[in-house]
Structure formats: C-alpha cells, structure tokens
Write a protein that holds these residues in place. Structure first.
Motif, PDB file in Angstrom:
ATOM      1  N   ASN A  12       0.802  -1.227   0.000  1.00 41.73           N
ATOM      2  CA  ASN A  12       0.000   0.000   0.000  1.00 41.73           C
ATOM      3  C   ASN A  12       0.833   1.275   0.000  1.00 41.73           C
ATOM      4  N   GLY A  47      -8.512  10.151   6.942  1.00 40.75           N
ATOM      5  CA  GLY A  47      -7.444   9.924   5.972  1.00 40.75           C
ATOM      6  C   GLY A  47      -6.115   9.592   6.609  1.00 40.75           C
ATOM      7  N   LEU A  50      -4.459   5.922   6.934  1.00 44.03           N
ATOM      8  CA  LEU A  50      -3.621   5.278   5.921  1.00 44.03           C
ATOM      9  C   LEU A  50      -2.149   5.288   6.354  1.00 44.03           C
ATOM     10  N   LYS A  54       0.517   2.207   7.936  1.00 47.47           N
ATOM     11  CA  LYS A  54       1.886   1.972   7.487  1.00 47.47           C
ATOM     12  C   LYS A  54       2.873   2.021   8.653  1.00 47.47           C
ATOM     13  N   SER A 208       3.420   6.954   0.892  1.00 49.32           N
ATOM     14  CA  SER A 208       2.103   6.330   0.748  1.00 49.32           C
ATOM     15  C   SER A 208       1.202   7.259  -0.056  1.00 49.32           C
ATOM     16  N   LEU A 211      -5.416   9.452   0.940  1.00 51.94           N
ATOM     17  CA  LEU A 211      -6.803   9.008   0.821  1.00 51.94           C
ATOM     18  C   LEU A 211      -7.633  10.118   0.190  1.00 51.94           C
ATOM     19  N   LYS A 222      -7.374  15.356  -2.063  1.00 55.80           N
ATOM     20  CA  LYS A 222      -7.188  14.478  -0.916  1.00 55.80           C
ATOM     21  C   LYS A 222      -8.151  14.864   0.202  1.00 55.80           C
ATOM     22  N   PHE A 263     -10.979   3.942   0.529  1.00 56.21           N
ATOM     23  CA  PHE A 263     -10.951   3.602   1.953  1.00 56.21           C
ATOM     24  C   PHE A 263     -11.029   2.083   2.144  1.00 56.21           C
ATOM     25  N   TYR A 266      -7.434   0.664   1.002  1.00 61.21           N
ATOM     26  CA  TYR A 266      -6.234   1.004   1.765  1.00 61.21           C
ATOM     27  C   TYR A 266      -6.377   0.869   3.277  1.00 61.21           C
ATOM     28  N   ILE A 267      -7.601   0.849   3.774  1.00 62.22           N
ATOM     29  CA  ILE A 267      -7.798   0.765   5.224  1.00 62.22           C
ATOM     30  C   ILE A 267      -8.479  -0.541   5.624  1.00 62.22           C
TER      31      ILE A 267
END
Length: 346
Positions: A12, A47, A50, A54, A208, A211, A222, A263, A266-267
């Motif tokens: 990701n 957001g 994300l 990581k 990264s 979002l 974003k 979302f 990535y989440i």
C-alpha cells in the motif's frame, strides 16, 4: 501466508526511493529506524489512518519508529498554529495518534513520540540548516514544498525554512527511513540532494498515497482538515459519520476518484487481512443477501460489474469507520478541556 519485512514496508505504498536501498538496509540491520512527522495544525481525520497503518507495518517489519510531533513546523507554515496553541495541539496530536494506533491493534513497544522543539534548536541542527540554505535557492525550496507549505502571494520566510528543517529532521532523529504521504516527496528529494553535500547520507524514502476526499469527482483532491464536507473527523459522532459516508461520491461501477472504494482498499482490507477476517456486506435477501470478501480485488470486480450496490457498500463502510472511531471518541470525551484549549475556535 505472512509478509516478509520488505513486503510489509512496501504494501500500500506509492513509491520507495529506492527499493534496492531498502533491501540493503533490511539485510544490514535487524531493527532499523523509520520516522514520520506530523505538524499539529488542523484536527486529524479519517485519511490519517492510511499512514497510521503503514506505521504499524514498519513496526511489524522489525523497525524502531519515531513519531515526530513537528510543533515548530506548525507555526513556520504561515502560522497555521499560533505560537500560544502549540503545546496544547501537540498534546492532542500525540494522544490522537496513540488512539489510532491502539484502535488498529498496533504493537507500539518500539515506537517513541518526539517533539520537534526538544531538538530542533540544538547547535548542530541549526548549523546544518544554515549550511543547506547556502546551497539552494528560494525557487528550488518553494518548488520542493509546494504541496505541503502554504506560501501565498507574499510567502513568509518560515515557509522556506520549513523544508530545510524537515530534511535535517532525518539526520537529527538518526532515521534510516523517512516515511510520509506522497505530498512530502518534493521535500525529501531536496534532502537527497542537499544532505550528502554537508556530509550526511541520502535519506531512504517511503511514500504512501493520500486518501481521496469523500466528495470525489465533485470536488476532487485528498481528504483534508480544511475541507469539511469530504472528510470524516476522528471525533465525528456515529450519525455524522453515517451521513457523510451516505453522501459520499461513490458512483455505481466507477472506481476513479471514489473515496469510498479507496478507503476499502487502503484501510479496511489491510486491517481485515491482519485480523484474519473477511469484509462483510449486509444486504436484503432480495438483493442477493449478505456477502463476504477476502480481498479488495474480489470486491472491486463485483463493484465494477454492478453486482455490489454503492448503498450496500456505504452501510458496511460506515460500520467499519464507527468501529475504528468509537474508542477514540470515548477517550476524548474525557479530554474536552484539552480540545477547547487546543482549538478554541471550535
């Protein structure tokens, strides 16, 4: 099947500069050090999960991690945070970041919070920043920081000092890896140019994606603290979350500029994978009944084929968001005085 340390760091992400350097670092050190910096300005929002995910990946990959609360940066960037509010907002940011990490079940044994003002006025730090200022130009620095710093028509000097300090943060924090959103790329690429000229190694960088806003194609961009309609705040109540997700731009069968699908990708799915769980969509029997997905690609395929309706998806996404936010809301319900001190205008 689990991920290798390299795969954990890479998943990701949008870019690693460079992958070969990362592979070499992981062979050289059992517990290298990475860091991320947050300037405590506007309130954190959905957001930010994300990059928080990581951070958890770095920790799982064996890294020591430093979480920089870059309070001086928050003031240098066009005084987004007034000097008098720096301490309170720094406390809010650290507390929120801890809460987010706890909410996703991250093991923060090897994570340390650091405040910028605790080391950014030391002599060697200042000398390095001054030396870098002699090696570059205003236009080069402005170009590097254009996606991060608010320059305006009459840019203040603080905005030009900001990126040079960010480059030096990597050195001062003894970080092997600088991690951030892809809006930070210009600054760290400037660091890769300047730092070797004053005797330091190039920072290894991991970026990264950002979002997207829930307004998607209607406004684009974003998810941002300054845009209320397209963001979900960490302290938004359940009804507010449900309304914002329900109103989100999520056209049937369309993936592009779709913040809801982003979302999910990535989440939700990284979390479900790590938890060994599936993502469940609850729906009426006449619309096919409940369905469970083990991967984002499965869900995306059904969404594109219009076999998964946006409203069913949104209900499931609202549920997952509220599960993530509930412990954070509960914790901050006991910290109303701190919030009022940090954000008196709210």
């Amino acid at each position: 099947m689990g991920f290798s340390p390299f795969e954990l760091v890479k998943r990701n992400t949008q870019e690693i500069v460079s992958e070969d350097e990362l592979k070499g670092l992981l062979m050289e050190k059992k517990h290298p050090t990475a860091y991320i910096g947050y300037a405590p300005t506007g309130m954190l929002h959905l957001g930010h999960f994300l990059p928080i995910l990581k951070v958890s990946d770095f920790l799982k990959a064996g890294f020591n991690f430093k979480f920089l609360i870059a309070n001086l940066h928050a003031h240098l960037d066009d005084q987004k945070t007034p000097w008098s509010l720096l301490d309170a907002r720094s406390m809010v940011y650290e507390e929120m970041a801890r809460n987010m990490l706890n909410s996703i079940g991250a093991d923060i044994t090897r994570l340390k919070f650091v405040k910028g003002s605790d080391f950014q006025t030391e002599q060697q730090y200042s000398l390095d920043v001054l030396r870098m200022s002699a090696l570059t130009t205003l236009s080069r620095v402005k170009r590097a920081a254009s996606e991060v710093v608010r320059f305006g028509d009459e840019p203040k000097m603080g905005g030009f000092i900001y990126p040079l300090m960010q480059c030096e943060d990597v050195v001062a924090l003894e970080a092997d890896v600088a991690f951030g959103g892809n809006d930070q790329r210009g600054i760290y690429m400037l660091g890769r140019e300047l730092l070797p000229e004053i005797g330091h190694k190039k920072p290894l960088c991991v970026f990264s994606p950002l979002l997207p806003s829930f307004t998607g194609g209607r406004m684009g961009g974003k998810m941002s603290s300054s845009e209320n309609k397209g963001k979900v705040g960490l302290l938004d109540e359940e009804d507010a979350v449900n309304k914002k997700v329900n109103d989100a731009h999520c056209p049937e069968g369309i993936i592009k500029e779709n913040g809801v699908m982003a979302f999910v990708e990535y989440i939700i799915f990284p979390l479900k994978y790590d938890q060994g769980k599936k993502f469940k969509i609850e729906r009426n029997a006449k619309f096919g009944g409940d369905v469970e997905y083990t991967s984002y690609r499965e869900l995306e395929k059904d969404f594109i084929k219009k076999e998964l309706h946006p409203m069913d998806l949104k209900k499931a996404v609202s549920r997952e968001i509220n599960i993530l936010l509930e412990p954070i809301r509960k914790n901050f319900s006991k910290k109303k005085d701190l919030l009022k001190e940090a954000y008196p205008e709210k």
